[in-house]
Design a protein around this motif. Structure first.
Motif, PDB file in Angstrom:
ATOM      1  N   ALA A  68      -0.963  11.612  -5.923  1.00 31.67           N
ATOM      2  CA  ALA A  68      -2.330  11.293  -5.525  1.00 31.67           C
ATOM      3  C   ALA A  68      -3.121  10.716  -6.695  1.00 31.67           C
ATOM      4  N   HIS A  69      -2.882  11.247  -7.905  1.00 24.96           N
ATOM      5  CA  HIS A  69      -3.587  10.758  -9.086  1.00 24.96           C
ATOM      6  C   HIS A  69      -3.217   9.297  -9.373  1.00 24.96           C
ATOM      7  N   ALA A  70      -1.937   8.979  -9.269  1.00 31.34           N
ATOM      8  CA  ALA A  70      -1.496   7.605  -9.519  1.00 31.34           C
ATOM      9  C   ALA A  70      -2.079   6.648  -8.482  1.00 31.34           C
ATOM     10  N   MET A  71      -2.122   7.067  -7.216  1.00 26.07           N
ATOM     11  CA  MET A  71      -2.686   6.221  -6.168  1.00 26.07           C
ATOM     12  C   MET A  71      -4.187   6.054  -6.360  1.00 26.07           C
ATOM     13  N   GLU A  72      -4.845   7.140  -6.745  1.00 29.46           N
ATOM     14  CA  GLU A  72      -6.289   7.092  -6.970  1.00 29.46           C
ATOM     15  C   GLU A  72      -6.627   6.105  -8.087  1.00 29.46           C
ATOM     16  N   ASP A  73      -5.844   6.096  -9.150  1.00 26.24           N
ATOM     17  CA  ASP A  73      -6.070   5.147 -10.249  1.00 26.24           C
ATOM     18  C   ASP A  73      -6.045   3.710  -9.745  1.00 26.24           C
ATOM     19  N   CYS A  74      -5.111   3.405  -8.842  1.00 24.61           N
ATOM     20  CA  CYS A  74      -5.001   2.046  -8.301  1.00 24.61           C
ATOM     21  C   CYS A  74      -6.248   1.673  -7.505  1.00 24.61           C
ATOM     22  N   PHE A  75      -6.715   2.594  -6.674  1.00 20.97           N
ATOM     23  CA  PHE A  75      -7.878   2.291  -5.839  1.00 20.97           C
ATOM     24  C   PHE A  75      -9.150   2.138  -6.677  1.00 20.97           C
ATOM     25  N   VAL A  76      -9.309   2.999  -7.689  1.00 20.36           N
ATOM     26  CA  VAL A  76     -10.496   2.903  -8.542  1.00 20.36           C
ATOM     27  C   VAL A  76     -10.483   1.580  -9.311  1.00 20.36           C
ATOM     28  N   ALA A  77      -9.306   1.186  -9.801  1.00 19.27           N
ATOM     29  CA  ALA A  77      -9.199  -0.090 -10.510  1.00 19.27           C
ATOM     30  C   ALA A  77      -9.578  -1.250  -9.601  1.00 19.27           C
ATOM     31  N   ALA A  78      -9.166  -1.183  -8.344  1.00 16.46           N
ATOM     32  CA  ALA A  78      -9.519  -2.244  -7.393  1.00 16.46           C
ATOM     33  C   ALA A  78     -11.011  -2.215  -7.080  1.00 16.46           C
ATOM     34  N   GLN A  79     -11.604  -1.020  -7.007  1.00 19.96           N
ATOM     35  CA  GLN A  79     -13.045  -0.921  -6.745  1.00 19.96           C
ATOM     36  C   GLN A  79     -13.856  -1.542  -7.881  1.00 19.96           C
ATOM     37  N   GLU A  80     -13.369  -1.381  -9.102  1.00 23.68           N
ATOM     38  CA  GLU A  80     -14.092  -1.882 -10.273  1.00 23.68           C
ATOM     39  C   GLU A  80     -13.700  -3.316 -10.643  1.00 23.68           C
ATOM     40  N   ASP A  81     -12.951  -3.971  -9.714  1.00 25.86           N
ATOM     41  CA  ASP A  81     -12.533  -5.364  -9.930  1.00 25.86           C
ATOM     42  C   ASP A  81     -11.663  -5.539 -11.177  1.00 25.86           C
ATOM     43  N   ARG A  82     -10.996  -4.475 -11.605  1.00 32.85           N
ATOM     44  CA  ARG A  82     -10.061  -4.585 -12.713  1.00 32.85           C
ATOM     45  C   ARG A  82      -8.648  -4.893 -12.228  1.00 32.85           C
ATOM     46  N   ALA A  83      -8.437  -4.808 -10.898  1.00 29.63           N
ATOM     47  CA  ALA A  83      -7.119  -5.086 -10.336  1.00 29.63           C
ATOM     48  C   ALA A  83      -7.308  -5.600  -8.909  1.00 29.63           C
ATOM     49  N   LEU A  84      -6.370  -6.415  -8.455  1.00 30.27           N
ATOM     50  CA  LEU A  84      -6.360  -6.924  -7.087  1.00 30.27           C
ATOM     51  C   LEU A  84      -5.084  -6.422  -6.413  1.00 30.27           C
ATOM     52  N   LEU A  85      -5.241  -5.664  -5.345  1.00 28.47           N
ATOM     53  CA  LEU A  85      -4.091  -5.079  -4.650  1.00 28.47           C
ATOM     54  C   LEU A  85      -3.421  -6.141  -3.780  1.00 28.47           C
ATOM     55  N   ASP A  86      -2.396  -6.782  -4.322  1.00 32.13           N
ATOM     56  CA  ASP A  86      -1.688  -7.796  -3.547  1.00 32.13           C
ATOM     57  C   ASP A  86      -0.652  -7.126  -2.634  1.00 32.13           C
ATOM     58  N   ALA A  87       0.078  -7.951  -1.875  1.00 35.97           N
ATOM     59  CA  ALA A  87       1.018  -7.419  -0.880  1.00 35.97           C
ATOM     60  C   ALA A  87       2.085  -6.543  -1.523  1.00 35.97           C
ATOM     61  N   ALA A  88       2.608  -6.953  -2.676  1.00 31.15           N
ATOM     62  CA  ALA A  88       3.654  -6.161  -3.333  1.00 31.15           C
ATOM     63  C   ALA A  88       3.111  -4.812  -3.791  1.00 31.15           C
ATOM     64  N   TRP A  89       1.883  -4.816  -4.296  1.00 28.10           N
ATOM     65  CA  TRP A  89       1.261  -3.564  -4.744  1.00 28.10           C
ATOM     66  C   TRP A  89       1.052  -2.635  -3.542  1.00 28.10           C
ATOM     67  N   ILE A  90       0.591  -3.213  -2.429  1.00 27.46           N
ATOM     68  CA  ILE A  90       0.368  -2.401  -1.232  1.00 27.46           C
ATOM     69  C   ILE A  90       1.680  -1.853  -0.697  1.00 27.46           C
ATOM     70  N   ASP A  91       2.779  -2.605  -0.862  1.00 28.20           N
ATOM     71  CA  ASP A  91       4.090  -2.081  -0.471  1.00 28.20           C
ATOM     72  C   ASP A  91       4.407  -0.794  -1.229  1.00 28.20           C
ATOM     73  N   GLU A  92       4.129  -0.774  -2.536  1.00 27.05           N
ATOM     74  CA  GLU A  92       4.380   0.430  -3.339  1.00 27.05           C
ATOM     75  C   GLU A  92       3.487   1.582  -2.877  1.00 27.05           C
ATOM     76  N   LEU A  93       2.214   1.271  -2.589  1.00 26.81           N
ATOM     77  CA  LEU A  93       1.290   2.317  -2.135  1.00 26.81           C
ATOM     78  C   LEU A  93       1.711   2.856  -0.770  1.00 26.81           C
ATOM     79  N   LEU A  94       2.175   1.987   0.110  1.00 30.48           N
ATOM     80  CA  LEU A  94       2.633   2.452   1.427  1.00 30.48           C
ATOM     81  C   LEU A  94       3.866   3.329   1.297  1.00 30.48           C
ATOM     82  N   ARG A  95       4.727   3.023   0.326  1.00 29.67           N
ATOM     83  CA  ARG A  95       5.869   3.911   0.079  1.00 29.67           C
ATOM     84  C   ARG A  95       5.378   5.285  -0.358  1.00 29.67           C
ATOM     85  N   GLY A  96       4.299   5.306  -1.127  1.00 32.08           N
ATOM     86  CA  GLY A  96       3.713   6.582  -1.511  1.00 32.08           C
ATOM     87  C   GLY A  96       3.168   7.338  -0.316  1.00 32.08           C
ATOM     88  N   VAL A  97       2.563   6.607   0.636  1.00 31.84           N
ATOM     89  CA  VAL A  97       2.046   7.240   1.849  1.00 31.84           C
ATOM     90  C   VAL A  97       3.180   7.882   2.639  1.00 31.84           C
TER      91      VAL A  97
END
Length: 790
Positions: A68-97
């Motif tokens: 959950a901590h690793a996933m949260e880091d990704c979402f916060v980075a995207a909220q702060e415009d420090r990262a863009l969650l592209d399709a490949a990144w979302i694939d990794e997050l969906l595997r986490g789900v």
């Protein structure tokens, strides 16, 4: 802490929390896949990961905290415009789900390994993302709108050594977190399988009450059964009240006779004691009449209240079985995305009618059919992006799942804007599989060709892939839909798309049935399996190759008696007409002769005692309004019984009318009305005068009837589903073969413009229900077609 066996353990609560947050994450990630900067979706995902991390920390599931901590880091980075969650990144997050629901099982080592791999992959993607301030992180993780900090925000909570040794405070913290995630604001009932208990139903009450109840499904079924029985029992009062009215009439007649006796004796000089006794009898009779009238008024009032209350109780119990359609479709959006990506296609997913209420048993059965239909649409329907662009279409296809209530049924439609079905290829596949001759295949209409897609083992794919080619898709859909008394219809438009439509009953707990009588006993036949009801002259039953047939729908169908199917004594044949129901489809269509029709009923299905096993030709039982039991026919079993009788040469013939049978032709009347009460009233009234009456439940049913049979008169209502009475009259009068058929409109609409509209459409008579009485209808019928026998 004292263990309370009535409440779940902390680890059980955490598992439910994990499943809830997994659904939130899955929906949010699918939204981000289409709109990576969607602020609402990012906020929802971040909060779900944050809540999951806090819950995992409380119960000591460290791998859950890490994921959950690793996933949260990704979402916060995207909220702060420090990262863009592209399709490949979302694939990794969906595997986490996908792993989230498994992380509460201590014995699941594969889940631990999967968490480590997923966390490593997410951290690798975060390696190139700029760091952020802890203060900002805390502000994002804890929205100002939150009324109270979540359990994860409390730095004073220590990780317990084991879930079973946690104190009451930790338990209440997690329970509060679970309640905070409960989104419904009103009572919702859902199948317990989503909460990990297949035999239970979770009932979430108002958020204000802050309570969650879990009810076993069998208890809920029993509640519905008892409420149905209560409704049946409450309807006993009406016939009892009507019988008391007869008592009241008898008493009134007795009082009148007593008055006449008093007048007769008035001229005679009676003994004073006899005169006083006579007066006392008259007084007591008048008093008893008054008391009876008062009690009857009380009884009628109690009858209304009791019936209303029982109906409310039954409706409330039935509603507990209903779930929003969206409850059973949570994983379909993810499945569509994954299959589309594996096929290299772009697809926009649309779910319409997510809140449509569906019986939980039907919803549970729909998961597999819907998956087959969607995969079929993705593989066979929607084209590759390059092909779509070449055809002038957008490169992204649209796949829509629609659920709605219509005409007392549940209508589920899967439609796409793809290539449609290649009818030439379908016809070639039919010939290649030797399912029809070349001459027959050439004559098949589009609708008939599309029916072949529902056959077992049929596929347009020559090669088997991971998605299709095995011929188990629409065949499986058809089997499951038939099991719940539904229908499947496929339509297509070449180059523009395909539509597969399922029509299903709203609930399996209540069934609309045709009541018939066989050997003096009532039976219920589900109306979904009844094609038509007919009264047929014995002279119209022909003997072909040793079997009886009648003409129906432009072809001959076999005739068999219900007495043979149910193995009862044959009836005494003393009439020249027989009543029969038409069941089955295609070549397996038969007319089943019954003793008589008893009308239509809505019945509450009562399962048979399991100790009886499978009862041949019977599927369940029910109680009629007077409390009498009735058996519900298993129509599929009936058809199999007929096939066995035919194969064994054991079919017996219905007796032909004897030499004394009347040769007079009976006038035939078709009554078209969507009201069961009105239909039955008109049918009984005309039947008692000798007319041969057939009923139709709406305008479309009536239109099909007049085209398939001969009638001397049509009586129709105006306001009906599917086709109203005005349209029915217009179609009849425009048809060269039917325009001479007399039509009478019987409607509640009594305005002059309504009457004029009916007569302008071609109606021969207009009778308002407001002024309806028996002789008015009969006089109108006699004026139009004469007496019952011509």
């Amino acid at each position: 802490m004292t263990d309370d066996p009535r409440r779940p353990s902390l680890i059980d609560l955490f598992r439910e929390e994990a499943r809830t947050q997994a659904r939130v994450l899955n929906d949010g990630l699918l939204t981000l896949d289409r709109a990576p900067r969607d602020a609402a979706a990012l906020e929802s995902c971040m909060r779900a990961a944050h809540s999951l991390k806090g819950a995992a920390r409380i119960v000591g599931v460290q791998v859950g905290v890490e994921l959950a901590h690793a996933m949260e880091d990704c979402f916060v980075a995207a909220q702060e415009d420090r990262a863009l969650l592209d399709a490949a990144w979302i694939d990794e997050l969906l595997r986490g789900v996908d792993i989230v629901a498994r992380i509460g099982n201590d014995e699941d080592e594969s889940a631990r390994d999967a968490v480590s791999a997923c966390v490593t992959a997410l951290q690798a993607r975060m390696a190139g993302v700029a760091a952020h301030a802890a203060v900002l992180r805390r502000e994002v993780a804890t929205p100002v709108a939150q009324p109270a900090p979540s359990p994860a925000d409390s730095s004073t909570v220590e990780t317990p050594t084991s879930p079973t040794s946690a104190d009451d405070a930790a338990f209440d913290l997690l329970a509060e977190a679970l309640r905070a995630e409960a989104t419904p604001a009103t009572a919702v009932v859902s199948t317990g399988t989503s909460a990990g208990a297949a035999s239970e139903t979770s009932t979430t009450t108002s958020a204000d009450s802050g309570r969650m109840l879990r009810v076993r499904a069998d208890n809920l079924d029993r509640l519905l059964s008892l409420s149905g029985e209560s409704l049946v029992e409450s309807r006993w009062l009406k016939p009892f009240a009507q019988s008391m009215l007869r008592v009241k009439r008898v008493q009134r007649d007795g009082s009148r006779a007593l008055d006449q006796l008093h007048e007769t004796l008035a001229d005679l000089k009676l003994d004073p004691r006899a005169h006083a006794a006579l007066e006392e009898v008259r007084r007591l009779t008048a008093e008893s009449q008054h008391l009876l009238a008062e009690r009857l008024a009380d009884l009628e009032s109690f009858d209304r209240r009791s019936t209303h209350l029982s109906q409310q109780l039954y409706d409330a119990a039935l509603q507990c079985r209903m779930r929003p359609f969206g409850d059973g479709t949570g994983g379909l959006a993810r499945m569509v995305r994954d299959v589309a990506r594996s096929l290299g296609k772009k697809v926009r997913w649309q779910l319409v009618g997510e809140s449509t209420q569906v019986d939980r048993d039907i919803l549970d059965l729909l998961e597999a059919p819907l998956g087959h239909m969607l995969r079929n649409a993705l593989d066979h329907g929607i084209e590759a992006p390059a092909v779509r662009l070449a055809q002038g279409k957008p490169d992204e296809g649209t796949l829509t799942l629609d659920a709605r209530h219509t005409a007392g049924a549940l209508l589920i439609t899967v439609s796409d804007d793809g290539a449609g079905v290649d009818l030439d290829a379908l016809r070639d596949s039919i010939l290649r599989k030797k399912l029809a001759s070349a001459e027959t295949a050439a004559r098949l209409s589009e609708a008939e060709l599309l029916e072949f897609l529902l056959l077992p083992g049929f596929s347009l794919r020559d090669q088997v892939t991971e998605v299709s080619g095995r011929g188990v898709g629409l065949d499986a859909v058809h089997d499951i839909v038939k099991r719940v008394r539904g229908t499947v219809r496929i339509t297509q438009e070449r180059g523009l798309g395909t539509r597969v439509q399922l029509q299903l009953p709203l609930t399996l707990s209540v069934i609309r049935s045709l009541l018939i009588e066989v050997a003096g006993e009532p039976y219920a036949v589900p109306l979904a399996h009844v094609n038509r009801t007919l009264h047929v002259s014995r002279a119209d039953i022909e003997l072909l190759e040793g079997h009886q047939h009648i003409a129906f729908g432009g072809r001959s169908i076999g005739v068999v008696t219900a007495h043979q199917i149910l193995d009862t004594a044959p009836p005494a044949s003393d009439t020249d007409t027989v009543s029969l129901i038409v069941i089955g489809d295609g070549p397996q269509t038969y007319g089943v002769v019954v003793d008589r029709f008893l009308g239509e009923r809505m019945l509450v299905v009562q399962p048979l005692d399991p100790r009886l096993g499978k009862v041949r030709n019977i599927t369940a039982g029910a109680l009629m309004e007077n409390g009498d039991p009735v058996l519900i026919a298993d129509v599929d079993d009936w058809l199999r019984s007929v096939e066995r009788l035919v194969a064994g040469g054991e079919l017996k013939h219905t007796e032909q009318g004897g030499p004394q049978a009347t040769q007079r032709a009976t006038r035939r009347v078709l009554v078209v009305d969507d009201s069961l009460t009105v239909r039955e009233l008109e049918r009984k009234l005309l039947a008692t005068r000798g007319y041969d009456v057939t009923i139709a439940v709406d305008g479309m049913d009536g239109w099909n009837a007049v085209r398939g049979e001969r009638f001397d008169l049509v009586i129709t209502d105006i306001d009906m589903p599917r086709m109203d009475g005005i349209e029915l009259v217009t179609l009849i009068k425009r048809d060269p073969l039917l325009q001479s058929l007399p039509v009478m409109i019987v409607s509640y609409k009594d305005r002059e413009e309504d009457r004029r509209a009916g007569l302008n459409a071609g109606a021969d008579y207009y009778l308002a229900k407001g002024s309806f009485h028996d002789e008015a209808l009969l006089d109108a019928v006699r004026d139009l077609i004469g007496e019952a026998y011509g």
